[in-house]
Motif scaffolding. Structure first.
Motif, mmCIF file in Angstrom:
data_model
loop_
_atom_site.group_PDB
_atom_site.id
_atom_site.type_symbol
_atom_site.label_atom_id
_atom_site.label_comp_id
_atom_site.label_asym_id
_atom_site.label_seq_id
_atom_site.Cartn_x
_atom_site.Cartn_y
_atom_site.Cartn_z
ATOM 1 N N GLU A 152 -52.195 -3.034 26.429
ATOM 2 C CA GLU A 152 -53.450 -2.656 26.187
ATOM 3 C C GLU A 152 -53.923 -4.213 25.313
ATOM 4 N N PHE A 153 -55.280 -4.578 25.440
ATOM 5 C CA PHE A 153 -55.730 -5.339 24.380
ATOM 6 C C PHE A 153 -57.278 -5.283 24.173
ATOM 7 N N ASN A 154 -57.874 -5.823 23.273
ATOM 8 C CA ASN A 154 -59.241 -5.491 22.942
ATOM 9 C C ASN A 154 -59.755 -7.034 22.302
ATOM 10 N N ILE A 155 -60.795 -7.452 22.414
ATOM 11 C CA ILE A 155 -61.424 -8.530 22.156
ATOM 12 C C ILE A 155 -62.868 -8.578 21.400
ATOM 13 N N SER A 156 -63.081 -9.086 20.383
ATOM 14 C CA SER A 156 -64.272 -9.137 19.524
ATOM 15 C C SER A 156 -64.615 -10.260 19.195
ATOM 16 N N HIS A 157 -66.146 -10.507 18.926
ATOM 17 C CA HIS A 157 -66.355 -11.907 18.239
ATOM 18 C C HIS A 157 -67.679 -11.818 17.546
ATOM 19 N N ASP A 158 -67.640 -12.615 16.697
ATOM 20 C CA ASP A 158 -69.223 -12.836 15.894
ATOM 21 C C ASP A 158 -68.981 -14.019 15.000
#
Length: 199
Positions: free
Chosen positions: A75-81
């Motif tokens: 599993e993986f998850n990505i976020s950006h800001d």
């Protein structure tokens, strides 16, 4: 559990070429953004995916019923800001959020009564920390962002405890990274968030 981060200002032509070669559809989606910063964030997320799973090709990506991507390797998850993109990978479901302090409108009510007192100790930083905890929690569960964030009670996380949801214990860890807050949520304890910075 591994955590990766990249500053979009450091995305090179070689990185873009790797994304284009291994993830052609994600590449096409990224370059379709009119805004250059959004393009770079999308390319950065996919590049981190290529670093997290060096042999993964786009056709091996799978999607849950809610549209959350995963692969046979985990599993993986990505976020950006702001200028940063983060990715977390693990062998079980995971959610992550990065938030630049000052980048959200602090007039939006996100805290319930339990969370409000804690938030007032350092209003700006804690507001963003609370938002990040809630967002990573929702991403773990693949929930849509509700209109009323006060309905999501993450006060156990503030106290360093797990949160019991739908019969499962959920854990959260939050760190500061310069002017950013990063939170990760998992069904297993997260001892710490050690970032692997890609340059």
């Amino acid at each position: 559990m591994e955590f990766f981060i990249i500053n979009i200002k450091n995305i090179s032509e070689d990185m873009v070429l790797e994304v284009k070669t291994r993830f052609p559809n994600r590449y096409k989606k990224a370059i379709s953004f009119d805004d250059e910063k959004e393009r770079l964030k999308s390319l950065g997320g996919t590049f981190l995916l290529s670093r997290a799973y060096p042999s993964l090709l786009e056709e091996k990506l799978c999607y849950s019923q809610t549209g959350k991507p995963f692969c046979s390797k985990g599993e993986f998850n990505i976020s950006h800001d702001g200028d940063f993109v983060v990715l977390v990978k693990d062998d079980s479901p995971i959610g992550i959020d990065i938030l630049k302090i000052g980048s959200k409108d602090t007039t939006v009510k996100i805290s319930n009564d339990k969370e409000c007192a804690w938030m007032k100790e350092n209003e700006i930083a804690n507001y963003h920390s609370l938002w990040s905890k809630k967002e990573s929690f929702m991403k773990l569960w693949a929930y849509s962002l509700p209109k009323d964030l006060t309905l999501i009670d993450v006060s156990p996380f503030i106290e360093g405890n797990s949160l019991f949801e739908n019969g499962l214990s959920t854990y959260c860890s939050t760190i500061r990274f310069g002017d950013y807050v990063i939170s990760a949520c998992s069904f297993k304890e997260i001892k710490t968030i050690n970032l692997i910075e890609i340059k």
